[in-house]
Design a protein around this motif. Sequence first.
Motif, PDB file in Angstrom:
ATOM      1  N   ALA A 134       4.608 -21.225 -43.279  1.00  0.00           N
ATOM      2  CA  ALA A 134       5.133 -21.083 -41.923  1.00  0.00           C
ATOM      3  C   ALA A 134       6.144 -19.945 -41.894  1.00  0.00           C
ATOM      4  CB  ALA A 134       5.779 -22.384 -41.459  1.00  0.00           C
ATOM      5  N   ALA A 135       5.979 -19.043 -40.944  1.00  0.00           N
ATOM      6  CA  ALA A 135       6.866 -17.886 -40.847  1.00  0.00           C
ATOM      7  C   ALA A 135       8.038 -18.153 -39.925  1.00  0.00           C
ATOM      8  CB  ALA A 135       6.079 -16.674 -40.348  1.00  0.00           C
ATOM      9  N   VAL A 136       7.921 -19.133 -39.031  1.00  0.00           N
ATOM     10  CA  VAL A 136       8.963 -19.386 -38.036  1.00  0.00           C
ATOM     11  C   VAL A 136       9.331 -20.857 -38.053  1.00  0.00           C
ATOM     12  CG1 VAL A 136       9.512 -19.347 -35.573  1.00  0.00           C
ATOM     13  CG2 VAL A 136       8.106 -17.533 -36.569  1.00  0.00           C
ATOM     14  N   VAL A 137      10.612 -21.135 -38.092  1.00  0.00           N
ATOM     15  CA  VAL A 137      11.102 -22.504 -37.977  1.00  0.00           C
ATOM     16  C   VAL A 137      11.785 -22.605 -36.626  1.00  0.00           C
ATOM     17  CG1 VAL A 137      12.661 -24.244 -38.913  1.00  0.00           C
ATOM     18  CG2 VAL A 137      11.379 -22.751 -40.456  1.00  0.00           C
ATOM     19  N   THR A 138      11.349 -23.524 -35.793  1.00  0.00           N
ATOM     20  CA  THR A 138      11.902 -23.680 -34.452  1.00  0.00           C
ATOM     21  C   THR A 138      12.813 -24.895 -34.414  1.00  0.00           C
ATOM     22  OG1 THR A 138       9.929 -22.722 -33.479  1.00  0.00           O
ATOM     23  CG2 THR A 138      11.334 -24.019 -32.018  1.00  0.00           C
ATOM     24  N   VAL A 139      13.990 -24.714 -33.867  1.00  0.00           N
ATOM     25  CA  VAL A 139      14.927 -25.809 -33.686  1.00  0.00           C
ATOM     26  C   VAL A 139      15.169 -25.949 -32.193  1.00  0.00           C
ATOM     27  CG1 VAL A 139      17.252 -26.650 -34.155  1.00  0.00           C
ATOM     28  CG2 VAL A 139      16.010 -25.358 -35.907  1.00  0.00           C
ATOM     29  N   ASN A 140      14.834 -27.096 -31.655  1.00  0.00           N
ATOM     30  CA  ASN A 140      15.101 -27.364 -30.243  1.00  0.00           C
ATOM     31  C   ASN A 140      16.454 -28.040 -30.139  1.00  0.00           C
ATOM     32  OD1 ASN A 140      12.606 -26.414 -29.290  1.00  0.00           O
ATOM     33  ND2 ASN A 140      11.637 -28.304 -29.952  1.00  0.00           N
ATOM     34  N   SER A 141      17.355 -27.418 -29.430  1.00  0.00           N
ATOM     35  CA  SER A 141      18.676 -28.018 -29.268  1.00  0.00           C
ATOM     36  C   SER A 141      19.227 -27.654 -27.900  1.00  0.00           C
ATOM     37  CB  SER A 141      19.631 -27.538 -30.355  1.00  0.00           C
ATOM     38  OG  SER A 141      19.870 -26.159 -30.217  1.00  0.00           O
ATOM     39  N   GLN A 142      20.165 -28.445 -27.472  1.00  0.00           N
ATOM     40  CA  GLN A 142      20.838 -28.184 -26.202  1.00  0.00           C
ATOM     41  C   GLN A 142      22.328 -28.156 -26.474  1.00  0.00           C
ATOM     42  OE1 GLN A 142      19.653 -30.668 -22.949  1.00  0.00           O
ATOM     43  NE2 GLN A 142      21.545 -30.336 -21.858  1.00  0.00           N
ATOM     44  N   THR A 143      22.949 -27.075 -26.108  1.00  0.00           N
ATOM     45  CA  THR A 143      24.380 -26.902 -26.305  1.00  0.00           C
ATOM     46  C   THR A 143      25.006 -26.511 -24.987  1.00  0.00           C
ATOM     47  OG1 THR A 143      23.970 -26.154 -28.552  1.00  0.00           O
ATOM     48  CG2 THR A 143      26.126 -25.678 -27.644  1.00  0.00           C
ATOM     49  N   THR A 144      26.153 -27.072 -24.694  1.00  0.00           N
ATOM     50  CA  THR A 144      26.871 -26.741 -23.461  1.00  0.00           C
ATOM     51  C   THR A 144      28.016 -25.793 -23.799  1.00  0.00           C
ATOM     52  OG1 THR A 144      26.343 -28.883 -22.491  1.00  0.00           O
ATOM     53  CG2 THR A 144      28.210 -27.679 -21.538  1.00  0.00           C
ATOM     54  N   PHE A 145      28.059 -24.688 -23.090  1.00  0.00           N
ATOM     55  CA  PHE A 145      29.154 -23.731 -23.232  1.00  0.00           C
ATOM     56  C   PHE A 145      29.944 -23.727 -21.935  1.00  0.00           C
ATOM     57  CE2 PHE A 145      25.872 -22.165 -26.092  1.00  0.00           C
ATOM     58  CZ  PHE A 145      26.598 -21.930 -27.244  1.00  0.00           C
ATOM     59  N   ASN A 146      31.223 -23.963 -22.020  1.00  0.00           N
ATOM     60  CA  ASN A 146      32.087 -23.893 -20.848  1.00  0.00           C
ATOM     61  C   ASN A 146      32.747 -22.522 -20.808  1.00  0.00           C
ATOM     62  OD1 ASN A 146      31.751 -26.605 -19.850  1.00  0.00           O
ATOM     63  ND2 ASN A 146      32.862 -27.260 -21.660  1.00  0.00           N
TER      64      ASN A 146
ATOM     65  N   MET B 121      29.580 -19.478 -31.829  1.00  0.00           N
ATOM     66  CA  MET B 121      28.932 -20.502 -32.646  1.00  0.00           C
ATOM     67  C   MET B 121      27.420 -20.273 -32.797  1.00  0.00           C
ATOM     68  SD  MET B 121      28.944 -23.841 -30.145  1.00  0.00           S
ATOM     69  CE  MET B 121      27.969 -24.867 -31.211  1.00  0.00           C
ATOM     70  N   ILE B 122      26.870 -19.307 -32.071  1.00  0.00           N
ATOM     71  CA  ILE B 122      25.456 -18.959 -32.224  1.00  0.00           C
ATOM     72  C   ILE B 122      25.337 -17.998 -33.399  1.00  0.00           C
ATOM     73  CG2 ILE B 122      23.448 -17.891 -31.138  1.00  0.00           C
ATOM     74  CD1 ILE B 122      24.658 -18.659 -28.433  1.00  0.00           C
ATOM     75  N   PRO B 123      24.565 -18.351 -34.398  1.00  0.00           N
ATOM     76  CA  PRO B 123      24.462 -17.486 -35.585  1.00  0.00           C
ATOM     77  C   PRO B 123      23.889 -16.112 -35.235  1.00  0.00           C
ATOM     78  CG  PRO B 123      23.534 -19.661 -36.023  1.00  0.00           C
ATOM     79  CD  PRO B 123      23.786 -19.581 -34.546  1.00  0.00           C
ATOM     80  N   PRO B 124      24.389 -15.063 -35.871  1.00  0.00           N
ATOM     81  CA  PRO B 124      23.833 -13.720 -35.660  1.00  0.00           C
ATOM     82  C   PRO B 124      22.332 -13.715 -35.975  1.00  0.00           C
ATOM     83  CG  PRO B 124      25.851 -13.604 -36.943  1.00  0.00           C
ATOM     84  CD  PRO B 124      25.492 -15.058 -36.823  1.00  0.00           C
ATOM     85  N   GLY B 125      21.575 -12.992 -35.191  1.00  0.00           N
ATOM     86  CA  GLY B 125      20.143 -12.895 -35.395  1.00  0.00           C
ATOM     87  C   GLY B 125      19.347 -13.997 -34.725  1.00  0.00           C
ATOM     88  N   SER B 126      20.033 -14.941 -34.081  1.00  0.00           N
ATOM     89  CA  SER B 126      19.336 -16.030 -33.401  1.00  0.00           C
ATOM     90  C   SER B 126      18.571 -15.502 -32.201  1.00  0.00           C
ATOM     91  CB  SER B 126      20.331 -17.083 -32.911  1.00  0.00           C
ATOM     92  OG  SER B 126      20.987 -17.692 -33.991  1.00  0.00           O
TER      93      SER B 126
ATOM     94  N   ASN C 103      15.504 -18.434 -26.383  1.00  0.00           N
ATOM     95  CA  ASN C 103      14.304 -18.359 -25.555  1.00  0.00           C
ATOM     96  C   ASN C 103      14.560 -18.683 -24.096  1.00  0.00           C
ATOM     97  OD1 ASN C 103      12.518 -17.601 -27.648  1.00  0.00           O
ATOM     98  ND2 ASN C 103      12.547 -19.698 -28.374  1.00  0.00           N
ATOM     99  N   SER C 104      15.582 -19.466 -23.814  1.00  0.00           N
ATOM    100  CA  SER C 104      15.911 -19.758 -22.423  1.00  0.00           C
ATOM    101  C   SER C 104      17.355 -20.249 -22.344  1.00  0.00           C
ATOM    102  CB  SER C 104      14.967 -20.821 -21.842  1.00  0.00           C
ATOM    103  OG  SER C 104      15.183 -22.064 -22.456  1.00  0.00           O
ATOM    104  N   ALA C 105      17.930 -20.040 -21.180  1.00  0.00           N
ATOM    105  CA  ALA C 105      19.283 -20.508 -20.903  1.00  0.00           C
ATOM    106  C   ALA C 105      19.366 -20.830 -19.424  1.00  0.00           C
ATOM    107  CB  ALA C 105      20.295 -19.431 -21.265  1.00  0.00           C
ATOM    108  N   THR C 106      20.184 -21.801 -19.087  1.00  0.00           N
ATOM    109  CA  THR C 106      20.343 -22.207 -17.692  1.00  0.00           C
ATOM    110  C   THR C 106      21.829 -22.294 -17.390  1.00  0.00           C
ATOM    111  OG1 THR C 106      18.329 -23.535 -17.815  1.00  0.00           O
ATOM    112  CG2 THR C 106      19.843 -24.023 -16.020  1.00  0.00           C
ATOM    113  N   ALA C 107      22.230 -21.729 -16.275  1.00  0.00           N
ATOM    114  CA  ALA C 107      23.613 -21.843 -15.810  1.00  0.00           C
ATOM    115  C   ALA C 107      23.624 -22.717 -14.557  1.00  0.00           C
ATOM    116  CB  ALA C 107      24.190 -20.471 -15.498  1.00  0.00           C
ATOM    117  N   MET C 108      24.479 -23.717 -14.572  1.00  0.00           N
ATOM    118  CA  MET C 108      24.578 -24.598 -13.404  1.00  0.00           C
ATOM    119  C   MET C 108      25.989 -24.486 -12.811  1.00  0.00           C
ATOM    120  SD  MET C 108      22.346 -27.924 -14.555  1.00  0.00           S
ATOM    121  CE  MET C 108      23.460 -28.448 -15.841  1.00  0.00           C
ATOM    122  N   THR C 109      26.028 -24.313 -11.525  1.00  0.00           N
ATOM    123  CA  THR C 109      27.301 -24.266 -10.806  1.00  0.00           C
ATOM    124  C   THR C 109      27.225 -25.247  -9.645  1.00  0.00           C
ATOM    125  OG1 THR C 109      26.561 -22.497  -9.356  1.00  0.00           O
ATOM    126  CG2 THR C 109      27.663 -21.838 -11.380  1.00  0.00           C
TER     127      THR C 109
END
Length: 89
Positions: free
Chosen positions: A15-27, A73-78, A81-87
């Motif tokens: 496998a050439a790619v390891v995918t990690v699905n995670s959700q992180t909240t940034f304020n 906190m996001i490792p360099p080179g990451s 694929n998507s991001a959502t901003a909620m207001t």
Amino acid sequence: MPPFRSLLAAAFLGAAVVTVNSQTTFNPVEDTTLYSASPLNNAGGDLTLRAGVLGADGLEGLGWSLLKFDLSMIPPGSTINSATAMTWH
């Protein structure tokens, strides 16, 4: 299967790619509003953020709200694929 063994299995299978699905909240760590009617004032101390056409008749000009986030906190080179901003208002 423990995560370490899963990664080893993925590596072993080529496998050439390891995918990690995670959700992180940034304020936001900083914010400001810029106004077309007063371009030298950056309203960073205001309690509200404004955007769009301002004033009932639009005579107050336009406003743009800017938010700054600490993404260290996001490792360099990451790859993000998507991001959502909620207001809300």
